[in-house]
Design an enzyme around this catalytic site. Structure first.
Site, mmCIF file in Angstrom:
data_model
loop_
_atom_site.group_PDB
_atom_site.id
_atom_site.type_symbol
_atom_site.label_atom_id
_atom_site.label_comp_id
_atom_site.label_asym_id
_atom_site.label_seq_id
_atom_site.Cartn_x
_atom_site.Cartn_y
_atom_site.Cartn_z
ATOM 1 N N LYS A 91 33.248 47.628 25.913
ATOM 2 C CA LYS A 91 33.270 46.229 25.461
ATOM 3 C C LYS A 91 31.998 45.919 24.682
ATOM 4 O O LYS A 91 32.037 45.277 23.638
ATOM 5 C CB LYS A 91 33.405 45.290 26.671
ATOM 6 C CG LYS A 91 34.801 45.322 27.283
ATOM 7 C CD LYS A 91 34.865 44.618 28.617
ATOM 8 C CE LYS A 91 36.254 44.823 29.241
ATOM 9 N NZ LYS A 91 36.353 44.313 30.605
ATOM 10 N N GLN A 146 33.277 41.397 35.341
ATOM 11 C CA GLN A 146 34.064 42.628 35.431
ATOM 12 C C GLN A 146 34.652 42.779 36.842
ATOM 13 O O GLN A 146 33.923 42.719 37.829
ATOM 14 C CB GLN A 146 33.172 43.831 35.080
ATOM 15 C CG GLN A 146 33.902 45.146 35.017
ATOM 16 C CD GLN A 146 34.944 45.216 33.895
ATOM 17 O OE1 GLN A 146 34.722 44.749 32.787
ATOM 18 N NE2 GLN A 146 36.097 45.785 34.197
ATOM 19 N N ASP A 205 38.545 35.836 29.356
ATOM 20 C CA ASP A 205 39.522 36.685 30.049
ATOM 21 C C ASP A 205 40.816 35.916 30.333
ATOM 22 O O ASP A 205 41.833 36.514 30.694
ATOM 23 C CB ASP A 205 38.931 37.152 31.390
ATOM 24 C CG ASP A 205 38.543 38.622 31.369
ATOM 25 O OD1 ASP A 205 39.017 39.344 30.481
ATOM 26 O OD2 ASP A 205 37.761 39.028 32.251
#
Ligand code: NAD
Length: 295
Positions: free
Chosen positions: A55, A99, A122
């Site tokens: 990422k 995460q 997200d």
């Protein structure tokens, strides 16, 4: 029947990232806004480290400010929440991603819901989920994996899926359910299957669009697939195979690729299908967040 077209997620993601860098450069030039993506990682999970590195690399290639906070596995929930509140208030941060998975003593729900919905790239905040479910797809941050799958489906079949049957195997909050909302919004007739579904192969065979998001290696066999279907394989499963007497690790999807490609019209490979698209969509969500702050 000819072999299926292999949907090249890596190339599609590279194309998307290239266009994101062009838009980012213009945003920096014209409005002095540089998209900022911050990843919070708690603990040392090796798979998470790989995802986070990918990422970061893509964010930098897109011209973003890429920031990372690595906290020890034993961090308390309050410490993590305090960091999220700081990031929520930091104008240089447009996207915040925690995460997953988190260590067991932490409450994933409390932590993901603490992220400002405006920076929730997200798409896990209930406000974004609600907006997506209510059909306000353009206003919501849509979870990156199903958003990436949707782009690949549109590439194959166009934006209007009227009259087509879509079957999703898996009902998770991050893949199956948002995937269903997106397909429904595009006018497909949608069925969600899961571990309690009766006669899964028969339901799968009704699909013009089949999305597998289960986490079981090669579960979907060739005879589960309707001839001419578009097959999107979200699964990432690490298996061991014997090659010349040596045991090797290999990534496979939830679909038996070799069987499925004989029947489907188009299929995503694993790796190189959905995975790279997920990261590209994270960049797109971050860019959108930055653009929104520009008025
Ligand atoms: P999950 O474990 O949260 O959900 C799995 C779903 O599969 C559940 O809804 C369950 O009911 C269903 N299921 C389990 N066994 C089944 C069976 N025998 N028959 C039918 N349904 C069954 O998983 P998830 O987070 O949605 O992820 C699914 C897979 O996708 C995993 O392999 C994961 O690694 C992968 N994944 C990939 C990406 C990517 O970027 N490519 C992103 C997210 C998840």
């Amino acid at each position: 029947m000819a072999d299926a077209a292999i949907i090249d997620g890596k190339a599609r993601a590279a194309e998307l990232s290239a266009s994101i860098s062009v838009t980012t450069a213009a945003l920096v030039d014209e409005k002095s806004i540089k998209p900022g993506l911050t990843v919070v990682i708690v603990g040392e999970d090796p798979a998470s480290q790989v995802y986070v590195r990918n990422k970061k690399r893509t964010a930098e290639a897109c011209g973003f400010n890429s920031m990372q906070h690595t906290l020890p596995a034993e961090s308390s929930q309050d410490e993590i929440l305090a960091l999220i509140h700081l990031l929520n208030d930091d104008a240089s941060v447009h996207g915040i991603l925690v995460q997953l998975p988190l260590p067991d003593h932490l409450d994933e729900r409390v932590i993901t819901q603490a992220i400002s919905p405006a920076k929730d790239v997200d798409g896990f905040h209930f406000q974004n989920i609600g907006m997506l479910t209510a059909g306000h797809v353009d206003e919501a941050f849509v979870p990156c994996t199903p958003a990436g799958c949707m782009l690949m489906i549109e590439d194959q079949l166009g934006k209007d899926l009227s009259g087509l049957n879509a079957v999703i195997i898996g009902r998770s909050n991050i893949v199956g359910k948002p995937m269903a909302s997106l397909l429904l919004q595009a006018n497909a007739t949608v069925t969600i299957c899961h571990s309690r579904t009766k006669d899964l192969p028969a339901v799968a065979r009704s699909a013009d669009i089949l999305v597998a998001a289960v986490g079981r290696p090669k579960m979907v066999k060739g005879d589960w697939i309707k001839p001419g279907a578009v097959v999107i394989d979200v699964g990432i499963n690490r298996i061991q195979v014997e090659v010349d007497g040596e045991t090797k690790n290999r990534l496979v999807g939830d679909v038996d690729f070799d069987e499925a490609k004989e029947v489907a019209a188009a299929i995503t490979p694993v790796p190189g299908g959905v995975g790279p698209m997920t990261i590209a969509l994270l960049m797109l969500n971050t860019l959108r967040s930055a653009e929104r702050t520009g008025g």
